[in-house]
Design a protein around this motif. Structure first.
Motif, PDB file in Angstrom:
ATOM      1  N   ARG A 178       0.127   8.018  -1.570  1.00 54.18           N
ATOM      2  CA  ARG A 178       0.526   6.792  -1.057  1.00 54.18           C
ATOM      3  C   ARG A 178       1.615   6.215  -1.399  1.00 54.18           C
ATOM      4  O   ARG A 178       2.138   6.415  -2.780  1.00 54.18           O
ATOM      5  CB  ARG A 178      -0.633   5.731  -1.226  1.00 54.18           C
ATOM      6  CG  ARG A 178      -0.324   4.477  -0.816  1.00 54.18           C
ATOM      7  CD  ARG A 178      -1.161   3.419  -1.578  1.00 54.18           C
ATOM      8  NE  ARG A 178      -2.504   3.538  -1.180  1.00 54.18           N
ATOM      9  CZ  ARG A 178      -3.524   2.652  -1.417  1.00 54.18           C
ATOM     10  NH1 ARG A 178      -3.198   1.671  -2.155  1.00 54.18           N
ATOM     11  NH2 ARG A 178      -4.869   2.901  -0.966  1.00 54.18           N
ATOM     12  N   LEU A 179       2.753   5.861  -0.619  1.00 51.74           N
ATOM     13  CA  LEU A 179       4.095   5.474  -1.029  1.00 51.74           C
ATOM     14  C   LEU A 179       3.927   3.764  -0.628  1.00 51.74           C
ATOM     15  O   LEU A 179       4.310   2.821  -1.375  1.00 51.74           O
ATOM     16  CB  LEU A 179       5.101   5.929  -0.215  1.00 51.74           C
ATOM     17  CG  LEU A 179       5.392   7.448  -0.608  1.00 51.74           C
ATOM     18  CD1 LEU A 179       6.623   7.902   0.232  1.00 51.74           C
ATOM     19  CD2 LEU A 179       5.546   7.424  -2.073  1.00 51.74           C
ATOM     20  N   LEU A 180       3.277   3.466   0.506  1.00 49.39           N
ATOM     21  CA  LEU A 180       2.980   1.921   0.794  1.00 49.39           C
ATOM     22  C   LEU A 180       1.703   1.989   1.936  1.00 49.39           C
ATOM     23  O   LEU A 180       1.386   2.945   2.681  1.00 49.39           O
ATOM     24  CB  LEU A 180       4.235   1.509   1.927  1.00 49.39           C
ATOM     25  CG  LEU A 180       4.196   0.103   2.367  1.00 49.39           C
ATOM     26  CD1 LEU A 180       5.484  -0.317   2.432  1.00 49.39           C
ATOM     27  CD2 LEU A 180       3.423   0.220   3.787  1.00 49.39           C
ATOM     28  N   ALA A 181       0.884   1.227   1.573  1.00 53.37           N
ATOM     29  CA  ALA A 181      -0.197   0.886   2.249  1.00 53.37           C
ATOM     30  C   ALA A 181      -0.528  -0.652   2.416  1.00 53.37           C
ATOM     31  O   ALA A 181      -0.556  -1.344   1.475  1.00 53.37           O
ATOM     32  CB  ALA A 181      -1.440   1.680   1.716  1.00 53.37           C
ATOM     33  N   LYS A 182      -0.966  -0.983   3.686  1.00 51.40           N
ATOM     34  CA  LYS A 182      -1.435  -2.510   3.895  1.00 51.40           C
ATOM     35  C   LYS A 182      -2.491  -2.319   4.565  1.00 51.40           C
ATOM     36  O   LYS A 182      -2.450  -1.795   5.875  1.00 51.40           O
ATOM     37  CB  LYS A 182      -0.291  -3.310   4.748  1.00 51.40           C
ATOM     38  CG  LYS A 182       1.093  -3.331   3.982  1.00 51.40           C
ATOM     39  CD  LYS A 182       1.428  -4.539   3.435  1.00 51.40           C
ATOM     40  CE  LYS A 182       1.113  -5.757   3.841  1.00 51.40           C
ATOM     41  NZ  LYS A 182       2.438  -6.917   3.511  1.00 51.40           N
ATOM     42  N   TYR A 183      -3.359  -2.685   4.087  1.00 52.68           N
ATOM     43  CA  TYR A 183      -4.779  -2.816   4.917  1.00 52.68           C
ATOM     44  C   TYR A 183      -4.982  -4.273   5.417  1.00 52.68           C
ATOM     45  O   TYR A 183      -4.940  -5.188   4.527  1.00 52.68           O
ATOM     46  CB  TYR A 183      -5.973  -2.223   4.071  1.00 52.68           C
ATOM     47  CG  TYR A 183      -6.076  -0.798   3.803  1.00 52.68           C
ATOM     48  CD1 TYR A 183      -6.840   0.057   4.634  1.00 52.68           C
ATOM     49  CD2 TYR A 183      -5.324  -0.398   2.800  1.00 52.68           C
ATOM     50  CE1 TYR A 183      -6.823   1.539   4.403  1.00 52.68           C
ATOM     51  CE2 TYR A 183      -5.202   1.146   2.480  1.00 52.68           C
ATOM     52  CZ  TYR A 183      -5.824   1.906   3.440  1.00 52.68           C
ATOM     53  OH  TYR A 183      -5.639   3.420   3.545  1.00 52.68           O
TER      54      TYR A 183
END
Length: 186
Positions: free
Chosen positions: A25-30
């Motif tokens: 993961r580099l960027l994750a928006k849930y």
């Protein structure tokens, strides 16, 4: 038995992810509680990464979710929606994200440049999707909102007037200073 359709909702996007070529993961928006824990999120990211490695397309269905994805150099970009979501809408979000990041980075979107400009990446993501609601799918609008506001140059006459007024103010200030200096020495 009558099937009931879910009510239409503006909350279209469940997650937006950027993973590197190793699935990290580099960027994750849930945006909802589909994956409530970090452990569940990591397991989901591993499974969609494996799915996207095997599949040849840009759309996948996994765990009752619609996933639209694309790769760029050494990165994988994913937009996740519910099973009833329109793939074209999710694909428009993905295209907007890639185009806006490409413009922001002024290069091909790759891991090194993305990591160096992570705050800009978060701004782009936040301009496109907010709490699962798609705000913008036009990359030019996103770029315009994020570009620094540069004031337009004043017309020549106003610049000349400001220059002349500024020089006379300086002259008045100098005259007042000279007068004070003369008054203090007497």
């Amino acid at each position: 038995m009558e099937l009931t359709r879910p009510e239409p909702s503006l909350y279209t996007v469940k997650a937006l992810l950027i993973l590197d070529s190793h699935g990290q993961r580099l960027l994750a928006k849930y945006y909802d509680s589909t994956f409530p824990t970090a452990k569940a999120q990591a397991a989901f990211e591993r499974s969609i990464f494996k799915q996207s490695q095997r599949a040849g397309g840009e759309i996948a269905c996994l765990e009752g979710l619609t996933i639209v994805y694309r790769s760029s150099v050494d990165l994988f970009f994913y937009v996740v929606g519910g099973c009833q979501e329109n793939e074209l809408m999710l694909s428009a979000v993905l295209t907007c994200l890639l185009d806006a990041l490409g413009h922001l980075l002024r290069k091909e979107v790759e891991k090194r440049w993305l990591l160096e400009n992570m705050e800009g990446t978060f701004l782009v993501v936040d301009e496109i999707v907010d709490r699962g609601v798609i705000l913008e799918s036009d990359p030019q609008q996103v770029i315009q909102r994020l570009s620094p506001r540069v004031p337009e140059p004043a017309p020549y006459g106003f610049v000349l007037f400001d220059y002349l007024a500024g020089s006379s103010e300086r002259r008045d200030t100098r005259d007042a200073r000279d007068t004070r200096d003369d008054g203090g020495s007497q």
